[in-house]
Structures are given as structure tokens and as C-alpha cells.
Design an enzyme around this catalytic site. Structure first.
Site, short mmCIF file in Angstrom:
data_model
loop_
_atom_site.label_atom_id
_atom_site.label_comp_id
_atom_site.label_asym_id
_atom_site.label_seq_id
_atom_site.Cartn_x
_atom_site.Cartn_y
_atom_site.Cartn_z
N GLY A 1 0.41 -4.78 0.90
CA GLY A 1 -0.80 -4.81 0.09
C GLY A 1 -0.61 -5.51 -1.24
O GLY A 1 -1.56 -6.10 -1.78
N GLU B 217 4.22 -4.96 7.29
CA GLU B 217 3.46 -3.88 7.93
C GLU B 217 3.87 -3.63 9.38
O GLU B 217 3.87 -2.49 9.85
CB GLU B 217 1.96 -4.17 7.87
CG GLU B 217 1.33 -3.99 6.50
CD GLU B 217 1.40 -5.21 5.60
OE1 GLU B 217 2.21 -6.13 5.87
OE2 GLU B 217 0.65 -5.26 4.61
N GLU C 222 -0.93 -9.05 -0.55
CA GLU C 222 -2.35 -9.33 -0.23
C GLU C 222 -3.20 -9.43 -1.50
O GLU C 222 -4.12 -10.24 -1.56
CB GLU C 222 -2.89 -8.25 0.72
CG GLU C 222 -2.27 -8.38 2.12
CD GLU C 222 -2.63 -7.21 3.03
OE1 GLU C 222 -2.55 -6.05 2.57
OE2 GLU C 222 -3.00 -7.46 4.18
N ALA D 212 0.87 -1.17 0.00
CA ALA D 212 0.00 0.00 0.00
C ALA D 212 0.91 1.23 0.00
O ALA D 212 2.05 1.17 0.48
CB ALA D 212 -0.89 -0.03 1.22
N1 DAK Z 1 4.63 3.11 -0.69
C1 DAK Z 1 5.01 4.28 -1.29
N2 DAK Z 1 6.13 4.40 -2.02
C2 DAK Z 1 6.91 3.30 -2.15
C3 DAK Z 1 6.57 2.06 -1.58
C4 DAK Z 1 5.35 1.98 -0.81
N3 DAK Z 1 4.92 0.85 -0.27
N4 DAK Z 1 7.55 1.18 -1.89
C5 DAK Z 1 8.44 1.85 -2.65
N5 DAK Z 1 8.05 3.12 -2.80
C6 DAK Z 1 8.74 4.19 -3.56
C7 DAK Z 1 9.96 4.71 -2.81
O1 DAK Z 1 9.57 5.66 -1.83
C8 DAK Z 1 10.74 5.32 -3.94
O2 DAK Z 1 10.13 6.55 -4.29
P1 DAK Z 1 11.04 7.86 -4.53
O3 DAK Z 1 11.74 8.09 -3.25
O4 DAK Z 1 11.97 7.47 -5.66
O5 DAK Z 1 10.06 8.91 -4.89
C9 DAK Z 1 10.48 4.35 -5.09
O6 DAK Z 1 9.27 3.66 -4.74
C10 DAK Z 1 11.58 3.32 -5.24
O7 DAK Z 1 11.75 2.69 -3.99
P2 DAK Z 1 13.18 2.54 -3.31
O8 DAK Z 1 14.08 3.63 -3.70
O9 DAK Z 1 12.94 2.33 -1.85
O10 DAK Z 1 13.69 1.18 -4.00
P3 DAK Z 1 14.69 0.13 -3.41
O11 DAK Z 1 14.97 -0.81 -4.52
O12 DAK Z 1 15.84 0.78 -2.72
O13 DAK Z 1 13.88 -0.65 -2.25
C11 DAK Z 1 11.95 -1.83 -1.37
C12 DAK Z 1 12.76 -1.46 -2.62
C13 DAK Z 1 10.69 -2.54 -1.83
C14 DAK Z 1 12.77 -2.74 -0.47
C15 DAK Z 1 11.59 -0.52 -0.60
O14 DAK Z 1 11.01 0.41 -1.53
C16 DAK Z 1 10.59 -0.74 0.50
O15 DAK Z 1 10.92 -1.24 1.59
N6 DAK Z 1 9.32 -0.35 0.26
C17 DAK Z 1 8.27 -0.40 1.24
C18 DAK Z 1 7.82 -1.84 1.39
C19 DAK Z 1 6.75 -1.96 2.44
O16 DAK Z 1 6.95 -1.69 3.62
N7 DAK Z 1 5.57 -2.37 1.99
C20 DAK Z 1 4.47 -2.53 2.86
C21 DAK Z 1 3.72 -1.23 2.92
S1 DAK Z 1 2.46 -1.27 4.13
C22 DAK Z 1 -4.82 -0.99 4.08
C23 DAK Z 1 -4.64 -1.94 3.11
C24 DAK Z 1 -3.44 -2.50 2.96
C25 DAK Z 1 -2.41 -2.12 3.79
C26 DAK Z 1 -2.61 -1.20 4.75
C27 DAK Z 1 -3.83 -0.65 4.93
N8 DAK Z 1 -6.07 -0.33 4.19
C28 DAK Z 1 -6.94 -0.45 3.06
C29 DAK Z 1 -6.14 0.86 5.01
C30 DAK Z 1 -1.11 -2.60 3.54
C31 DAK Z 1 -0.05 -1.96 4.04
C32 DAK Z 1 1.20 -2.03 3.35
O17 DAK Z 1 1.31 -2.58 2.30
#
Ligand code: DAK
Length: 259
Positions: free
Chosen positions: A110, A133, A113, A65
Site C-alpha cells: 500500500g 502482497e 501504491e 497496508a
Molecule cells: N503492517 C503492519 N505492521 C508492519 C508492517 C505492515 N505492513 N510492516 C512493518 N510492520 C511492523 C512490524 O510488525 C514491526 O512491529 P513490532 O513487531 O515491532 O510491533 C515494526 O513494524 C518493525 O518492522 P520489522 O521489525 O519487521 O522491521 P525490519 O526492518 O526487520 O523489516 C520489513 C522491515 C519492511 C522488511 C518488514 O517489516 C516487512 O516485511 N513488512 C511487511 C511488508 C509487506 O508485506 N507489505 C505489504 C503489506 S500488504 C487494501 C489496500 C491495500 C492493500 C491491501 C488491501 N484494501 C484497501 C483492502 C495493500 C496490502 C499491503 O500493503
């Protein structure tokens, strides 16, 4: 369809929906979910669609997400977003046609998911999956705490959800989170081959099997067996049942019509 973040095309019986927000690793915001709902609605309506394949790009299926969109959200925003996510994901999971997530790169949070809502997950050898998360101070909000344990079992799901660590394709295959791993450069071909096999199968029976599995998983064994009996008996009224059995007896390949 007026889509912003998903590329959609139909090739024969296969509908392809490709997340297309590459600069943000296909992070899922409400606009992406709006597009996904439109795609699912199209696949529901269009009889020419027999299988839906969801995919991303080489680096990411979807990295979760959109954390930027969630960061400023309060409890009300969380409820609004979960309402949308739950509605769209249930509609995807309930699509009465087979669905395949073809996963390359990151399928996190997400993104994982959404893949869990599909009937099959095929992973490229570079795939990285997980529900991180907890590392953001939340828990999976798109069905992860419910769908993952049903797929891989309670304690493996608890480990993935409590620790928030990601896993590579080989471990994902070992625990049953993905059906199989394929080389990155043949992901599209392998997903297509699976879809084509499914298209050869009788569509009404596929739909019945999906209904029996999905409804059965959310009820008791006793009720599940009754659901199976109902759809099994219903299939005895189809042309495809007559054709399938006649073809076996006549030692030829069946020609199913989906009727
Ligand atoms: N959200 C927003 N931007 C993201 C992102 C994300 N989940 N993942 C990556 N990006 C963006 C980065 O911020 C970066 O943007 P800029 O800074 O260039 O503008 C760009 O994508 C490239 O990412 P990185 O520079 O970080 O790339 P790397 O290769 O260095 O790293 C990575 C890749 C996947 C390891 C890293 O980007 C990362 O850790 N990303 C976050 C992964 C994460 O934590 N995902 C879970 C998110 S929480 C809900 C429904 C569902 C959910 C929650 C609520 N409701 C309906 C309310 C689910 C929650 C989640 O999914």
C-alpha cells in the site's frame, strides 16, 4: 486539522505531509487514510498550496497496508477498506496540483501504491520498493495492478506483482518506477528543489497538463487527443499564456499569476 498519523505543514507554496507511525514503519491503517484524505482536502482548498510532497522517515515511506488490521478482516471488511482506499487515492491522484512522493526506505504494498498516485517519485538511495502482497496470499488492493502496469509496462509489472519481490532504488529508476535517485541526506532538498521549479510554472497550465495526462491515460488515443485539444485551447484564454509569450518575445523571464 486533527491528524493522528501524518505531520502536516505548509512552507510557502509547498505542503509537506509526513507519514508518522514510525514504530510500525508507517503501515497504513484506516486512520492513516483518514488523515491522508484530510490532507488532500486541505491541499484542494488552500490556494497557497502549489505542490504537495508526501514523505515518511528515513527507514520507511510506508511498509504497506497494516497487516495486523487486515489479518482479522473478512470480505465485508475488505470491501469497506477498499472503498476508503480507492476514494482517498483517487482524490490524491486527481489533486489539480503537482504531487511528489519523496521515498526513503521501504515503500511496499500500500505504501508503494500511494507513491504511485503521485505525479513524481524521488527515491533516496536506500529506497526499497515493491508489491509483496502475493506473499500474503492476496494481490495489491490499492490500485497496484492498475497503476503499476500503466507506469512501467505489463510484463515488468507482472513480474513484480506475481513474484512479490522487492527492488532497490537503482532498479526502480531503471524501470521507470521512480523518476530519480538522490543521496539519502539530500532527499528533502531535492524534493524541495523540484517543487520550487514547479511553483515557477503557470499553475493553470500545470493543472491542464495533469488533466490531459490523467484523463488521456484512461481512454483511447483518439479521445485523449480531443481532451488535449480542449485544454490546450482553453489555455489561450489565460493571462499566463499572454504573459508567457510576451515574455519570450521581449526576451525576459515570465511572471505567471496562475490566471
Ligand atoms: N503492517 C503492519 N505492521 C508492519 C508492517 C505492515 N505492513 N510492516 C512493518 N510492520 C511492523 C512490524 O510488525 C514491526 O512491529 P513490532 O513487531 O515491532 O510491533 C515494526 O513494524 C518493525 O518492522 P520489522 O521489525 O519487521 O522491521 P525490519 O526492518 O526487520 O523489516 C520489513 C522491515 C519492511 C522488511 C518488514 O517489516 C516487512 O516485511 N513488512 C511487511 C511488508 C509487506 O508485506 N507489505 C505489504 C503489506 S500488504 C487494501 C489496500 C491495500 C492493500 C491491501 C488491501 N484494501 C484497501 C483492502 C495493500 C496490502 C499491503 O500493503
Amino acid at each position: 486539522m486533527d491528524l493522528k498519523y501524518i505531520n502536516y505543514k505548509r512552507e510557502g507554496g509547498i505542503a509537506w505531509a509526513q507519514f508518522n507511525r514510525p514504530k510500525k514503519l508507517n503501515a497504513l491503517n484506516p486512520d492513516v487514510f483518514r488523515d491522508l484524505e484530510a490532507v488532500v482536502a486541505r491541499c484542494e482548498e488552500d490556494d497557497a498550496v502549489r505542490v504537495l510532497i508526501l514523505t515518511g522517515n528515513e527507514k520507511a515511506f510506508a511498509a504497506g497496508a497494516d497487516i495486523g488490521a487486515m489479518a482479522a478482516g473478512d470480505i465485508g471488511v475488505a470491501y469497506d477498506q477498499t472503498d476508503q482506499t480507492m476514494r482517498v487515492q483517487e482524490r490524491l491522484a486527481d489533486l489539480p496540483k503537482p504531487t511528489i512522493a519523496a521515498v526513503s526506505g521501504y515503500a511496499l504494498g500500500g505504501g508503494c501504491e500511494v507513491a504511485l498516485c503521485c505525479d513524481f517519485r524521488i527515491a533516496a538511495d536506500n529506497a526499497v520498493l515493491g508489491l509483496p502482497e502475493i506473499t500474503l496470499g492476496i494481490i495489491p488492493g490499492g490500485g497496484g495492478t492498475q497503476r503499476l502496469p500503466r507506469l512501467v509496462g505489463l510484463s515488468i509489472a507482472a513480474e513484480l506483482i506475481f513474484l512479490g519481490e522487492t527492488i532497490k532504488a537503482d532498479k526502480a529508476e531503471r524501470i521507470g518506477l521512480v523518476n530519480r535517485i538522490v543521496p539519502s541526506d539530500s532527499l528533502e532538498a531535492e524534493a524541495t528543489a523540484l517543487a520550487e521549479k514547479l511553483i515557477e510554472r503557470p499553475a493553470v497550465a500545470l493543472r491542464a497538463a495533469k488533466t490531459a495526462i490523467r484523463k488521456g491515460m484512461s481512454t483511447s488515443l483518439k479521445e485523449g487527443l480531443q481532451i488535449e485539444q480542449g485544454v490546450f485551447c482553453m489555455l489561450f484564454g489565460t493571462e499566463d499564456k499572454k504573459e508567457g509569450m510576451a515574455a519570450f518575445l521581449e526576451k525576459r523571464k515570465p511572471k505567471f499569476k496562475g490566471k
